[in-house]
Design an enzyme around this catalytic site. Structure first.
Site, PDB file in Angstrom:
ATOM      1  CG  ASN A 152      44.427  45.771  44.032  1.00 51.62           C
ATOM      2  OD1 ASN A 152      44.496  44.727  44.675  1.00 51.62           O
ATOM      3  ND2 ASN A 152      43.302  46.433  43.887  1.00 51.62           N
ATOM      4  CG  HIS A 163      45.385  47.335  31.845  1.00 54.82           C
ATOM      5  ND1 HIS A 163      44.897  48.283  32.711  1.00 54.82           N
ATOM      6  CD2 HIS A 163      44.798  46.170  32.203  1.00 54.82           C
ATOM      7  CE1 HIS A 163      44.051  47.706  33.557  1.00 54.82           C
ATOM      8  NE2 HIS A 163      43.979  46.420  33.263  1.00 54.82           N
ATOM      9  CB  CYS A 178      31.577  52.242  47.784  1.00 54.53           C
ATOM     10  SG  CYS A 178      31.901  53.988  47.886  1.00 54.53           S
ATOM     11  N   GLY A 218      43.527  40.342  33.563  1.00 51.15           N
ATOM     12  CA  GLY A 218      43.666  39.785  34.908  1.00 51.15           C
ATOM     13  C   GLY A 218      42.383  39.148  35.421  1.00 51.15           C
ATOM     14  CB  THR A 219      38.845  40.242  35.327  1.00 52.20           C
ATOM     15  OG1 THR A 219      39.147  41.507  35.924  1.00 52.20           O
ATOM     16  CG2 THR A 219      37.506  39.745  35.837  1.00 52.20           C
TER      17      THR A 219
HETATM   18  N1  PLP Z   1      44.026  41.616  40.076  1.00 48.53           N
HETATM   19  C1  PLP Z   1      44.614  42.717  40.559  1.00 48.53           C
HETATM   20  C2  PLP Z   1      45.529  42.605  41.734  1.00 48.53           C
HETATM   21  C3  PLP Z   1      44.365  43.960  39.960  1.00 48.53           C
HETATM   22  O1  PLP Z   1      44.948  45.061  40.450  1.00 48.53           O
HETATM   23  C4  PLP Z   1      43.481  44.021  38.845  1.00 48.53           C
HETATM   24  C5  PLP Z   1      43.153  45.322  38.234  1.00 48.53           C
HETATM   25  O2  PLP Z   1      43.195  46.345  38.871  1.00 48.53           O
HETATM   26  C6  PLP Z   1      42.917  42.831  38.371  1.00 48.53           C
HETATM   27  C7  PLP Z   1      43.205  41.640  39.001  1.00 48.53           C
HETATM   28  C8  PLP Z   1      42.018  42.819  37.167  1.00 48.53           C
HETATM   29  O3  PLP Z   1      42.792  42.982  36.001  1.00 48.53           O
HETATM   30  P1  PLP Z   1      42.130  43.433  34.603  1.00 48.53           P
HETATM   31  O4  PLP Z   1      41.841  44.890  34.740  1.00 48.53           O
HETATM   32  O5  PLP Z   1      43.171  43.155  33.581  1.00 48.53           O
HETATM   33  O6  PLP Z   1      40.917  42.612  34.413  1.00 48.53           O
END
Ligand code: PLP
Length: 374
Positions: free
Chosen positions: A150, A200, A323, A72-73
């Protein structure tokens, strides 16, 4: 019998058994590099092709609109920076409750001179289309709003938000990391231009994800190198993870309704149990939320303390409020939805998954009651 209770499925989830079996094939026996022309690599190449088809089927795209990433990142970074740097317009709109993968991508662009606009949300954590309408002008190149939050689980009206963005000539990206595999998403019906996902979060392996890029969307390649991913994301493919992700997504998508019914029952039991024990709390988020995602703020309490005391009892939850830069214990999301100060510090996130049971929910209720009431 499990010795622990895992209730942090929004952080990461246990791998689907069938996905794991599929991965093993490409980790040991069929380890050929998919770019090689000989027959030993044929299965690897085929696995990638099939995974692209399976994933595109699950989200309603064309197969060649799926680009594999490390998660996701990476997908968020690519969509936002890769797109903005290609544009002549320099305005980016994001919501104030985005994940840091989006917020910090926006911050990087801001330091480089881009103009960033942060959208407010309602107390339920919703970006209303009218909020977006108010700040849109023809200088906006990209709007990025997450499909589901999230921390508090609120589901955004993505189709309407995309429509508003398009009416003003902007492109629309959604971080759907918490949404894909959890409720039905069709990129064509929603009319989004880019969508980020991470395996994941839907019982696939960690370190793999994808970015849907609608054909015709103009952005820079993420990695320069070989010709993998149509030259847009170079590097030898993680075949096992790609194949595992596709199986996990297919299995999750086939069971969405059944899973969600089950999860809503579990969260109802959780809330009923806490109320029955007279705990003083607020439930955060909107009516329309990710099933199983329960964000709670307990009055005059401390989320960190709750997390650690629960850990000692073998129960894994999250504060959902890491934090932040201002060094308070209250996350940017909890602040944005204006949780009253006497509750905000006592925020935790319990994210239930399909493996959790009613019995486990009772134990969570018992543990929280014991910690908070002694
Ligand atoms: N975007 C959202 C809404 C997420 O909840 C997360 C991970 O918690 C990410 C992006 C990042 O995903 P990744 O852990 O696959 O890099």
């Amino acid at each position: 019998m499990r010795q622990y209770i895992y209730a942090d499925n929004a952080a990461t989830s246990k791998i689907d058994k069938e996905a794991l079996e599929r991965m093993q094939v490409f980790l040991y026996d069929n380890y050929g590099n998919p770019s090689q022309p000989y027959s030993f690599s044929r299965l690897s190449k085929l696995a990638i092709k099939e995974a692209r088809e399976t994933i595109s089927c699950c989200i309603g795209s064309d197969p060649d609109e799926i680009y594999f990433t490390s998660g996701g990142t990476e997908s968020d970074n690519w969509a936002i920076k890769g797109f903005m740097k290609r544009q002549s317009k320099n305005r980016l709109v994001v919501s104030s409750i985005e994940h840091h993968a989006v917020l910090n991508s926006a911050n990087t662009l801001k330091r480089e001179g881009y103009n960033i606009c942060y959208l407010n949300v309602t107390k339920e954590g919703i970006v209303l289309p009218s909020f977006l309408e108010k700040i849109m002008d023809d200088g906006v190149a990209l709007v990025s709003i997450m499909s589901a939050n999230n921390e508090v689980g609120s589901i955004q009206p993505i189709g309407e938000l995309a429509r508003v963005a398009h009416e003003h000539g902007a492109t629309f990206h959604t971080d759907a990391v918490q949404a894909v595999g959890h409720f039905n998403i069709n990129v064509k019906k929603l009319d989004v231009d880019m969508l980020s996902a991470s395996a994941h979060k839907f019982n696939g392996p960690r370190g793999i994800g994808f970015l849907y890029i609608k054909n015709g969307t103009d952005l820079y390649p993420f990695m320069d190198g070989g010709a993998q991913e149509n030259g847009f994301r170079a590097g030898t493919e993680n075949v096992a993870a790609i194949a595992g992700m596709a199986v996990a997504l297919k299995n999750n998508c086939n069971a969405i309704e059944e899973n969600n019914k089950y999860l809503i029952n579990l969260e109802n039991e959780l809330i009923a149990g806490l109320k029955h024990n007279n705990l003083d709390f607020i439930r955060n988020g909107a009516e329309q939320h990710l099933p199983g995602n329960v964000s709670l703020s307990f009055r005059n309490s401390d989320g960190e303390m709750l997390l650690h005391r629960m850990d000692l009892m073998g129960i894994y939850i999250s504060t959902g409020s890491a934090c932040d830069s201002q060094n308070t214990q209250v996350s940017h999301v909890i602040r944005a939805i204006q949780v009253p100060s006497e509750y905000a510090n006592g925020t935790i996130r319990i994210s239930l998954g399909k493996d959790n049971t009613s019995e486990e929910v009772s134990q969570i209720v018992y543990a929280l009651t014991k910690i908070l009431k002694g």
